[in-house]
Design a protein around this motif. Structure first.
Motif, PDB file in Angstrom:
ATOM      1  N   LYS A  30       0.678  -0.875  -0.305  1.00 62.29           N
ATOM      2  CA  LYS A  30      -0.529  -0.019   0.170  1.00 62.29           C
ATOM      3  C   LYS A  30       0.440   1.091  -0.022  1.00 62.29           C
ATOM      4  O   LYS A  30       2.077   0.870   0.099  1.00 62.29           O
ATOM      5  CB  LYS A  30      -0.909   0.631   0.960  1.00 62.29           C
TER       6      LYS A  30
ATOM      7  N   TRP B 107       0.671   4.960   1.192  1.00 56.90           N
ATOM      8  CA  TRP B 107      -0.896   6.214   1.897  1.00 56.90           C
ATOM      9  C   TRP B 107      -0.147   7.272   0.819  1.00 56.90           C
ATOM     10  O   TRP B 107       0.885   7.849   1.678  1.00 56.90           O
ATOM     11  CB  TRP B 107      -0.471   6.060   3.168  1.00 56.90           C
TER      12      TRP B 107
ATOM     13  N   SER C 233      -5.637  11.927   4.769  1.00 56.74           N
ATOM     14  CA  SER C 233      -4.738  10.316   3.540  1.00 56.74           C
ATOM     15  C   SER C 233      -5.997  10.145   2.708  1.00 56.74           C
ATOM     16  O   SER C 233      -6.995   9.853   2.452  1.00 56.74           O
ATOM     17  CB  SER C 233      -5.090   9.427   4.798  1.00 56.74           C
TER      18      SER C 233
ATOM     19  N   MET D  60      -4.854   6.937  -0.602  1.00 53.18           N
ATOM     20  CA  MET D  60      -4.308   5.458  -1.055  1.00 53.18           C
ATOM     21  C   MET D  60      -4.174   5.845  -2.122  1.00 53.18           C
ATOM     22  O   MET D  60      -5.250   6.059  -3.401  1.00 53.18           O
ATOM     23  CB  MET D  60      -4.424   4.003  -0.839  1.00 53.18           C
TER      24      MET D  60
ATOM     25  N   THR E 250      -9.546   9.968  -4.584  1.00 53.44           N
ATOM     26  CA  THR E 250      -8.947   8.356  -4.921  1.00 53.44           C
ATOM     27  C   THR E 250      -8.606   8.791  -7.204  1.00 53.44           C
ATOM     28  O   THR E 250      -7.630   9.088  -7.565  1.00 53.44           O
ATOM     29  CB  THR E 250     -10.006   8.286  -4.617  1.00 53.44           C
TER      30      THR E 250
ATOM     31  N   HIS F  57      -1.135   5.912  11.473  1.00 55.76           N
ATOM     32  CA  HIS F  57      -1.262   5.194  10.037  1.00 55.76           C
ATOM     33  C   HIS F  57      -1.123   3.713  10.641  1.00 55.76           C
ATOM     34  O   HIS F  57      -1.788   2.844  10.422  1.00 55.76           O
ATOM     35  CB  HIS F  57      -0.685   5.327   9.125  1.00 55.76           C
TER      36      HIS F  57
ATOM     37  N   ASP G 224       5.973  -0.775   2.260  1.00 63.95           N
ATOM     38  CA  ASP G 224       4.539  -0.344   2.055  1.00 63.95           C
ATOM     39  C   ASP G 224       5.356   1.886   2.261  1.00 63.95           C
ATOM     40  O   ASP G 224       6.814   1.966   2.581  1.00 63.95           O
ATOM     41  CB  ASP G 224       3.857  -0.248   3.753  1.00 63.95           C
TER      42      ASP G 224
ATOM     43  N   ILE H   2       4.970   5.433   2.424  1.00 66.75           N
ATOM     44  CA  ILE H   2       4.507   6.652   3.697  1.00 66.75           C
ATOM     45  C   ILE H   2       4.094   7.922   2.307  1.00 66.75           C
ATOM     46  O   ILE H   2       5.916   8.718   3.187  1.00 66.75           O
ATOM     47  CB  ILE H   2       4.074   7.376   4.848  1.00 66.75           C
TER      48      ILE H   2
END
Length: 284
Positions: free
Chosen positions: A79, A81, A104, A106, A177, A238, A248, A250
């Motif tokens: 993922k 973020w 936040s 994604m 998104t 998170h 992941d 961020i």
């Protein structure tokens, strides 16, 4: 030592370690059973083993960095973020109020490109912007951690260019998104750099400067100290929402977004990190 991925002559992508003493060294020269993906090297024990093996080498080995074609460090994080409006000054530019909690969103891994790859402008949007950001690469499983331990779970830092179809977002904030997820809307690399190589004497990142640069000219810049929510807070916050896993990413927010048009060269410049550059093209 830094981690990266380079493109071989046959087009395959090869994990490498990068040091001042040895240049760019294929991980296959250092590990008995090397992974084919740099994301698999991020956990602390593997990183430490690589450093130990490099320490035993004499002289320089592998291709020199100036001859290497760096790509995205890896292509498929679990993922990503993103954090909106995290610089106080950027929020005021947009006449937005800094939110009381991180804003936040994604991004999918289909958005990922690497250094030098073109940022394609989609025909659905008439206003795409580039946003330089400091990326935090998670290196070990992280769940419900406090701010004091948060950076212990960060394998390293990387430059990021995060793109937004701003005209789509402007129609409705619920379109965030969609506006963030066109192909090529996330570039990162060329290196993943340990926090210790960038942080100040206090172990924090407040003095690190992030700049959005177009065609060699700095358009917007600011320091991490001007973030509403610090890197430590973002990891901690998170990790309380969902588990964070090695690989992941961020994205910590931008000091300022700049509209793009075909023919431009977008850059993310961050003090202590190599520069990320991507040309801008119209989608085919």
């Amino acid at each position: 030592m830094r981690l990266a991925t380079v493109r071989a002559d046959d087009g395959t992508e090869i994990p490498v370690a990068v040091t001042a003493d040895h240049g760019t060294v294929p991980v296959s020269d250092l590990l008995d059973d090397p992974p084919t993906n740099t994301m698999e090297l991020l956990e602390p024990a593997t990183w430490q083993l690589l450093e130990q093996r490099l320490g035993r080498r004499s002289g320089s080995g592998g291709a020199r960095e100036d001859g290497a074609e760096f790509t995205a460090p890896y292509r498929h994080p679990r993922k990503v973020w993103g954090i909106g409006l995290n610089y106080v000054d950027h929020a005021s530019d947009l006449s937005e109020i800094v939110p009381e909690e991180p804003a936040s969103f994604m991004k999918g891994d289909h958005t990922i490109i690497g250094p030098g790859d073109p940022i394609p402008l989609p025909p659905q949007s008439d206003r795409v912007t580039a946003e330089a950001e400091l990326g935090l690469v998670i290196g070990s499983y992280c769940r419900n951690v406090g701010e004091d331990a948060a950076l212990d779970h960060v394998a390293g830092l990387t430059p990021v260019l995060d793109q937004t179809a701003e005209d789509i977002l402007a129609r409705n904030p619920r379109f965030l998104t969609r506006s963030k997820n066109f192909p090529g809307f996330l570039s990162f690399g060329p290196h993943i750099v340990p926090v210790s190589q960038v942080a100040g004497a206090d172990g924090r990142l407040g003095d690190v400067e992030v700049a959005t640069v177009i065609d060699g000219q700095v358009q917007r810049s600011n320091t991490v100290a001007r973030m509403r929510y610090s890197p430590e807070f973002l990891v901690s916050f998170h990790s309380r929402v969902m588990p964070l896993y090695p690989g992941d990413i961020i994205l910590t927010g931008t000091p300022g977004a700049v509209p793009l048009r075909a023919g431009m060269l977008a850059e993310c410049r961050i003090s202590g990190l190599p520069t990320l550059r991507n040309p801008v093209v119209n989608s085919a």
